[in-house]
Design an enzyme around this catalytic site. Structure first.
Site, PDB file in Angstrom:
ATOM      1  N   LYS A   1      -1.854  -8.467   1.061  1.00  0.00           N
ATOM      2  CA  LYS A   1      -2.009  -9.667   1.898  1.00  0.00           C
ATOM      3  C   LYS A   1      -3.174  -9.576   2.891  1.00  0.00           C
ATOM      4  O   LYS A   1      -3.625 -10.593   3.432  1.00  0.00           O
ATOM      5  CB  LYS A   1      -0.688  -9.841   2.669  1.00  0.00           C
ATOM      6  CG  LYS A   1      -0.525 -11.056   3.545  1.00  0.00           C
ATOM      7  CD  LYS A   1      -0.078 -12.267   2.769  1.00  0.00           C
ATOM      8  CE  LYS A   1       0.192 -13.481   3.653  1.00  0.00           C
ATOM      9  NZ  LYS A   1       1.475 -13.423   4.349  1.00  0.00           N
ATOM     10  N   GLU A   2      -3.642  -8.347   3.157  1.00  0.00           N
ATOM     11  CA  GLU A   2      -4.543  -8.136   4.294  1.00  0.00           C
ATOM     12  C   GLU A   2      -5.738  -9.082   4.350  1.00  0.00           C
ATOM     13  O   GLU A   2      -6.026  -9.658   5.413  1.00  0.00           O
ATOM     14  CB  GLU A   2      -5.030  -6.662   4.317  1.00  0.00           C
ATOM     15  CG  GLU A   2      -3.974  -5.664   4.767  1.00  0.00           C
ATOM     16  CD  GLU A   2      -3.021  -5.225   3.677  1.00  0.00           C
ATOM     17  OE1 GLU A   2      -3.038  -5.828   2.590  1.00  0.00           O
ATOM     18  OE2 GLU A   2      -2.253  -4.281   3.903  1.00  0.00           O
ATOM     19  N   PRO A   3      -6.498  -9.264   3.226  1.00  0.00           N
ATOM     20  CA  PRO A   3      -7.682 -10.131   3.349  1.00  0.00           C
ATOM     21  C   PRO A   3      -7.339 -11.549   3.788  1.00  0.00           C
ATOM     22  O   PRO A   3      -8.130 -12.191   4.485  1.00  0.00           O
ATOM     23  CB  PRO A   3      -8.292 -10.098   1.937  1.00  0.00           C
ATOM     24  CG  PRO A   3      -7.861  -8.767   1.401  1.00  0.00           C
ATOM     25  CD  PRO A   3      -6.459  -8.586   1.921  1.00  0.00           C
TER      26      PRO A   3
ATOM     27  N   GLN B   1       0.836  -1.216   0.000  1.00  0.00           N
ATOM     28  CA  GLN B   1       0.000   0.000   0.000  1.00  0.00           C
ATOM     29  C   GLN B   1       0.866   1.260   0.000  1.00  0.00           C
ATOM     30  O   GLN B   1       0.487   2.282  -0.564  1.00  0.00           O
ATOM     31  CB  GLN B   1      -0.928  -0.003   1.206  1.00  0.00           C
ATOM     32  CG  GLN B   1      -2.004  -1.085   1.139  1.00  0.00           C
ATOM     33  CD  GLN B   1      -3.049  -0.895   2.210  1.00  0.00           C
ATOM     34  OE1 GLN B   1      -3.866   0.013   2.132  1.00  0.00           O
ATOM     35  NE2 GLN B   1      -3.019  -1.737   3.217  1.00  0.00           N
TER      36      GLN B   1
ATOM     37  N   LEU C   1      -5.320 -12.269   5.978  1.00  0.00           N
ATOM     38  CA  LEU C   1      -5.123 -12.231   7.431  1.00  0.00           C
ATOM     39  C   LEU C   1      -6.392 -11.777   8.152  1.00  0.00           C
ATOM     40  O   LEU C   1      -6.355 -11.429   9.337  1.00  0.00           O
ATOM     41  CB  LEU C   1      -3.957 -11.278   7.770  1.00  0.00           C
ATOM     42  CG  LEU C   1      -2.603 -11.637   7.159  1.00  0.00           C
ATOM     43  CD1 LEU C   1      -1.543 -10.623   7.566  1.00  0.00           C
ATOM     44  CD2 LEU C   1      -2.164 -13.025   7.586  1.00  0.00           C
TER      45      LEU C   1
END
Ligand code: ACO
Length: 257
Positions: A146-148, A127, A150
């Site tokens: 990667k966020e989704p 980001q 996690l």
């Protein structure tokens, strides 16, 4: 913020003439990021000298950034970092807004920001690259939202530039699979303006900065502001904005003459 205070937050800043270089400086942790680092970035943005026209954001060591410091999610935490407020607390969104301010200044029309990415740019690191106006990638670069994966949404200002750059279907696919995008694919998806061999990254960024600085400063600032608002405008609104910007630019030059 002094150099020592920045270093304590895993950052360093070099300002040479019109170019500021911000380095994420925690290579032993692949420049994993913390709230104190994001606040340090915000502080750099808020105190940038007026002479600065180009901001380069780079990472020390083999990778740009491995994203949020995952120890923040553990019981041990990260030394010196306050625990994040619970999402159930009323101040949660204000807290995130404070973190986002480390990213948002990179879009200021007064500057052009360039992410110089080698190795991994994951999650918050990806980001950060998206928060910059331009991206120059080494050929070993690997980008990943990667966020989704996690159980999080990307909330460090990355979703808007991502959709604008790659379009909604591809943004959905990249975010919801959280897959890694290599440098060659990033170029095809327009997530990189340029991909170069790793040993040429610094020189390529310096060349780009020099080319940007060769353009008239006031015209560059006004043009960036104009381009940034174009997608939210109708053709007529944008034409009017062009006329207004031209009048303001030329009037300012006349007043200086
Ligand atoms: N947080 C904390 N420490 C990290 C992180 C991180 N995000 N990433 C790497 N490190 C540490 C490792 O634990 C390791 O520490 P150690 O030497 O004490 O064992 C050191 O940095 C080096 O990491 P390696 O994995 O050995 O480095 P490598 O270059 O092989 O791999 C990679 C780099 C791919 C980035 C890998 O470290 C990784 O997958 N990290 C986690 C990425 C991640 O999931 N980030 C969160 C994204 S979501 C978000 O940002 C909101």
């Amino acid at each position: 913020m002094s150099a020592a205070e920045l270093a304590d937050r895993g950052l360093s800043l070099d300002i040479t003439d019109a170019v500021a270089t911000v380095t994420l400086s925690r290579p032993e942790r692949r420049n994993a990021m913390t709230p104190r680092m994001w606040h340090g970035l915000a502080d750099i943005g808020a105190s940038l000298p007026e002479q600065v026209r180009v901001v380069v954001v780079r990472g020390a060591g083999p990778s740009f950034s491995a994203g949020i410091d995952l120890r923040l999610f553990s019981a041990e935490g990260v030394q010196g970092e306050d625990p994040a407020p619970s999402a159930a607390e009323p101040g949660f969104e204000d807290y995130v807004a404070g973190l986002q301010s480390g990213y948002l200044w990179l879009r200021d029309p007064a500057i052009v920001s360039i992410a110089a990415v080698r190795g991994y740019a994951i999650g918050a690191g990806c980001q950060l690259a998206l928060a910059c106006d331009l991206r120059v990638l080494a050929d070993d670069a690997k980008l990943c939202i990667k966020e989704p994966a996690l159980g999080l949404v990307p909330d460090l200002t990355g979703t808007k530039p991502l959709v604008e750059i790659v379009g909604l279907p591809r943004a959905l696919e990249l975010c919801l699979t959280a897959r890694m995008v290599g440098a060659a694919e990033a170029a095809v998806l327009r997530m990189a303006e340029l991909v170069v061999p790793g040993e040429e990254l610094d020189a390529a960024v310096a060349d780009l900065a020099a080319a940007l600085l060769a353009t008239d400063a006031a015209a560059a600032r006004a043009t960036k502001a104009l381009l940034a608002q174009a997608s939210g405008h109708s053709l007529e609104e944008q034409a009017a904005a062009e006329r207004r910007a031209q009048r303001e630019l030329l009037s300012a030059k006349l007043a200086q003459a």
